[in-house]
Motif scaffolding. Structure first.
Motif, PDB file in Angstrom:
ATOM      1  N   ARG A 216       0.827  -1.208   0.000  1.00 36.40           N
ATOM      2  CA  ARG A 216       0.000   0.000   0.000  1.00 36.40           C
ATOM      3  C   ARG A 216       0.864   1.262   0.000  1.00 36.40           C
ATOM      4  NH1 ARG A 216      -3.764   2.429  -2.191  1.00 36.40           N
ATOM      5  NH2 ARG A 216      -5.047   3.811  -0.931  1.00 36.40           N
ATOM      6  N   LEU A 217       1.964   1.256   0.772  1.00 36.14           N
ATOM      7  CA  LEU A 217       2.860   2.411   0.780  1.00 36.14           C
ATOM      8  C   LEU A 217       3.475   2.635  -0.596  1.00 36.14           C
ATOM      9  CD1 LEU A 217       4.683   1.950   4.218  1.00 36.14           C
ATOM     10  CD2 LEU A 217       3.077   3.778   3.589  1.00 36.14           C
ATOM     11  N   GLY A 218       3.752   1.541  -1.311  1.00 28.62           N
ATOM     12  CA  GLY A 218       4.249   1.683  -2.673  1.00 28.62           C
ATOM     13  C   GLY A 218       3.224   2.326  -3.585  1.00 28.62           C
ATOM     14  N   ASP A 219       1.946   1.959  -3.426  1.00 31.64           N
ATOM     15  CA  ASP A 219       0.879   2.591  -4.196  1.00 31.64           C
ATOM     16  C   ASP A 219       0.836   4.097  -3.943  1.00 31.64           C
ATOM     17  OD1 ASP A 219       0.073   0.188  -5.274  1.00 31.64           O
ATOM     18  OD2 ASP A 219      -1.603  -0.099  -3.883  1.00 31.64           O
ATOM     19  N   LEU A 220       0.988   4.475  -2.669  1.00 34.19           N
ATOM     20  CA  LEU A 220       0.785   5.864  -2.275  1.00 34.19           C
ATOM     21  C   LEU A 220       2.006   6.734  -2.541  1.00 34.19           C
ATOM     22  CD1 LEU A 220      -1.070   5.315   1.140  1.00 34.19           C
ATOM     23  CD2 LEU A 220      -2.084   5.911  -1.062  1.00 34.19           C
ATOM     24  N   HIS A 221       3.185   6.237  -2.243  1.00 37.74           N
ATOM     25  CA  HIS A 221       4.388   7.083  -2.250  1.00 37.74           C
ATOM     26  C   HIS A 221       5.397   6.716  -3.334  1.00 37.74           C
ATOM     27  CE1 HIS A 221       2.968   8.864   1.452  1.00 37.74           C
ATOM     28  NE2 HIS A 221       2.862   7.665   1.998  1.00 37.74           N
ATOM     29  N   GLY A 222       5.044   5.779  -4.204  1.00 43.12           N
ATOM     30  CA  GLY A 222       5.934   5.420  -5.299  1.00 43.12           C
ATOM     31  C   GLY A 222       6.606   4.086  -5.062  1.00 43.12           C
ATOM     32  N   ARG A 223       6.421   3.178  -6.021  1.00 43.32           N
ATOM     33  CA  ARG A 223       6.963   1.817  -5.831  1.00 43.32           C
ATOM     34  C   ARG A 223       8.480   1.788  -5.954  1.00 43.32           C
ATOM     35  NH1 ARG A 223       1.979   0.942  -9.446  1.00 43.32           N
ATOM     36  NH2 ARG A 223       0.386   0.647  -7.847  1.00 43.32           N
ATOM     37  N   ARG A 224       9.037   2.604  -6.810  1.00 51.81           N
ATOM     38  CA  ARG A 224      10.493   2.667  -6.928  1.00 51.81           C
ATOM     39  C   ARG A 224      11.111   3.140  -5.619  1.00 51.81           C
ATOM     40  NH1 ARG A 224      14.382   6.496  -8.673  1.00 51.81           N
ATOM     41  NH2 ARG A 224      16.093   5.597  -9.901  1.00 51.81           N
ATOM     42  N   ARG A 225      10.497   4.143  -4.991  1.00 50.63           N
ATOM     43  CA  ARG A 225      11.016   4.664  -3.725  1.00 50.63           C
ATOM     44  C   ARG A 225      10.999   3.603  -2.631  1.00 50.63           C
ATOM     45  NH1 ARG A 225       8.177   9.998  -1.643  1.00 50.63           N
ATOM     46  NH2 ARG A 225       9.121  10.715  -3.594  1.00 50.63           N
ATOM     47  N   LEU A 226       9.901   2.863  -2.531  1.00 49.61           N
ATOM     48  CA  LEU A 226       9.818   1.800  -1.515  1.00 49.61           C
ATOM     49  C   LEU A 226      10.798   0.678  -1.830  1.00 49.61           C
ATOM     50  CD1 LEU A 226       7.969   1.378   1.038  1.00 49.61           C
ATOM     51  CD2 LEU A 226       7.446   3.363  -0.384  1.00 49.61           C
ATOM     52  N   PHE A 227      10.954   0.355  -3.118  1.00 53.22           N
ATOM     53  CA  PHE A 227      11.899  -0.684  -3.525  1.00 53.22           C
ATOM     54  C   PHE A 227      13.314  -0.316  -3.080  1.00 53.22           C
ATOM     55  CE2 PHE A 227      14.872  -2.758  -6.337  1.00 53.22           C
ATOM     56  CZ  PHE A 227      14.325  -3.997  -6.605  1.00 53.22           C
ATOM     57  N   LEU A 228      13.729   0.928  -3.369  1.00 59.96           N
ATOM     58  CA  LEU A 228      15.073   1.368  -3.008  1.00 59.96           C
ATOM     59  C   LEU A 228      15.259   1.404  -1.494  1.00 59.96           C
ATOM     60  CD1 LEU A 228      15.536   4.223  -5.644  1.00 59.96           C
ATOM     61  CD2 LEU A 228      16.827   2.088  -5.539  1.00 59.96           C
ATOM     62  N   SER A 229      14.252   1.885  -0.767  1.00 60.51           N
ATOM     63  CA  SER A 229      14.352   1.937   0.694  1.00 60.51           C
ATOM     64  C   SER A 229      14.461   0.535   1.279  1.00 60.51           C
ATOM     65  CB  SER A 229      13.131   2.656   1.282  1.00 60.51           C
ATOM     66  OG  SER A 229      13.052   3.978   0.812  1.00 60.51           O
ATOM     67  N   GLY A 230      13.621  -0.376   0.780  1.00 57.71           N
ATOM     68  CA  GLY A 230      13.664  -1.743   1.277  1.00 57.71           C
ATOM     69  C   GLY A 230      14.976  -2.435   0.944  1.00 57.71           C
TER      70      GLY A 230
END
Length: 473
Positions: free
Chosen positions: A76-90
């Motif tokens: 859900r956070l990827g949907d809201l704030h950008g999947r690339r951003r969550l991917f890189l953070s993770g």
């Protein structure tokens, strides 16, 4: 107010490309390989860090818990704030905490690092399928989903083989540290690749997170997964049973809250319209059947091979290698077969093939009184791999076929949470019912493995019947 809609998007999706797809899949590969390799390394970790049996089990279970519980939130956070951003953070967190694990001076530090590594995996892994859903169409999606299935299914056996090889390195005082160092190297490469090739996608609309729903879902999953992962090791105390009873209650309260938010035109954590999609609803049931059976098989196989037959971790893993290679090859081929024959037909054939091969393998195990021949078992498992490949890749494709890009993260998170919870359920049931194989009074290890395969075959038949209920395309 913004209403959650499942109408397919008509805008052109961003381009994923081969490099972007392989970069996205690196997160899935890394998370599964790390889990499987660490499981092989647990005995060596216990000897090196003087850890108790309960502490050794936590090295594996806290990673699984940290991975499974926040998975939907990560999607859900990827949907809201950008999947690339969550991917890189993770990926950054996964790499950092893998380094902490590789350098851990004691078992407490290692357990904490593995828990945080699991949480990091929960941030990056849901973005894989969500990015595929949001940035591919038609044959390109079928190819991407086939590679997703090949990666998810084959990575377990690959991780066991890699773990066995690294544990055999004689030049290092504590070879188990190489298992986590491997994750560091892979993580750095995947992070740099994502900076270059990972497309930026997100779901437009209301940018908010259902905090109460997040807490309720997390509590429900913890109440389910903590007893499943620790109950057998602790002798199933009363609090484990209390948590298992509380889990469906918490889940029901969570779902009622999701329905209320949706009716009020607010944004729930899990969009209820997802479950109006017949393909998604049936697909989740099929994923539960497939993953729980596979989880039980991997547990009982390890028990039979290492404890009963006296095989080394590397020997046991190498017997699975032909299975993994066959799975990878057939999964990739299924991407070309799905547009031609359809998901429904491939899934039905896959379930039937796996049921037949599992039954044949079980019969072979029960017929041999003088032990198990490694080459014979490896050859039979190749047939099992063919069936499993025709089940896994097409299932993901069928499940997401009607999911729009706006709900891709939530749909991916629910699917992968279901898969992780099902794996834990399979291991727990297998441990409770077949753990007697390690005692003199219990059945022989090969008998226990044969029984597990017969049950898995029954699940495969049920899987094939469910496939017939999928929508025709």
């Amino acid at each position: 107010m913004t209403t959650t809609s499942l109408a397919p998007s008509t805008s052109a999706p961003p381009t994923l490309g081969t490099a972007g797809l392989l970069t996205a899949l690196s997160a899935l590969l890394l998370s599964v390989v790390s889990f499987a390799a660490a499981g092989i390394a647990v005995p060596a970790i216990g000897a090196s860090l003087h850890a108790s049996a309960a502490e050794q089990s936590l090295v594996v279970s806290v990673y699984a818990l940290g991975f499974a519980v926040p998975m939907v939130v990560g999607g859900r956070l990827g949907d809201l704030h950008g999947r690339r951003r969550l991917f890189l953070s993770g990926m950054a967190g996964f790499t950092l905490f893998s380094l902490v694990a590789a350098l851990a001076p004691d078992i407490g530090t290692l357990i904490a690092a593995r828990a945080l590594t699991g949480v990091s995996a929960a941030a990056m892994v849901p973005q894989v399928l969500a990015t595929i859903t949001a940035s591919t169409r038609g044959r390109e999606r079928a190819r991407a989903v086939a590679l997703f299935g090949a990666t998810a299914g084959g990575a377990t056996a690959i991780g066991q083989v890699v773990g066995g090889v690294l544990l055999s390195v004689p030049l290092v005082d504590a070879p188990w540290r190489l298992v986590f160092a491997m994750s560091v190297g892979m993580g750095v490469l995947a992070f740099l690749a994502a900076l270059r090739w990972m497309p930026a996608t997100h779901a437009p609309g209301h940018r908010s997170l259902d905090l109460l729903g997040t807490a309720l879902l997390g509590a429900a999953l913890l109440a389910l997964l903590v007893p499943l992962s620790q109950g057998a090791a602790l002798g199933w105390p009363a609090w484990c049973w209390a948590l298992l009873v509380a889990s469906p209650v918490l889940l029901a309260v969570f779902w009622l809250g999701q329905l209320r938010l949706h009716r009020g035109e607010r944004v729930p954590l899990v969009p209820p319209p997802l479950f109006r999609l017949r393909s998604y609803r049936i697909g989740l049931i099929m994923a539960l059947l497939l993953q729980s059976a596979f989880g039980a098989f991997t547990f009982v196989y390890a028990l039979a091979a290492q404890t009963g037959l006296g095989w080394s971790p590397l020997h046991a893993a190498l017997v699975l290698l032909p299975f993994a290679l066959c799975f990878l090859a057939v999964s990739i081929a299924s991407g070309r077969l799905a547009p031609r024959f359809g998901f429904r037909r491939l899934l039905t054939i896959g379930g039937a093939v796996q049921a037949a091969m599992l039954a044949a393998t079980a019969a072979s195990l029960l017929a041999r009184d003088d032990g198990v021949n490694s080459w014979t078992l490896a050859a039979l498992l190749v047939g099992v791999g063919v069936g499993q490949a025709l089940m896994f890749g097409p299932l993901v494709g069928a499940l997401i076929a009607d999911v729009p890009a706006a709900s891709a993260g939530a749909a991916s998170g629910v699917l992968q949470t279901t898969q992780q919870a099902a794996m834990g359920l399979g291991v727990a049931v297998a441990g409770g019912l077949l753990g007697a194989a390690t005692t003199p009074a219990g059945p022989a290890p090969t008998t226990a493995l044969a029984i597990c395969m017969i049950v898995q075959a029954a699940f495969a038949v049920t899987f094939a019947l469910c496939a017939l209920a999928l929508p025709r395309r």
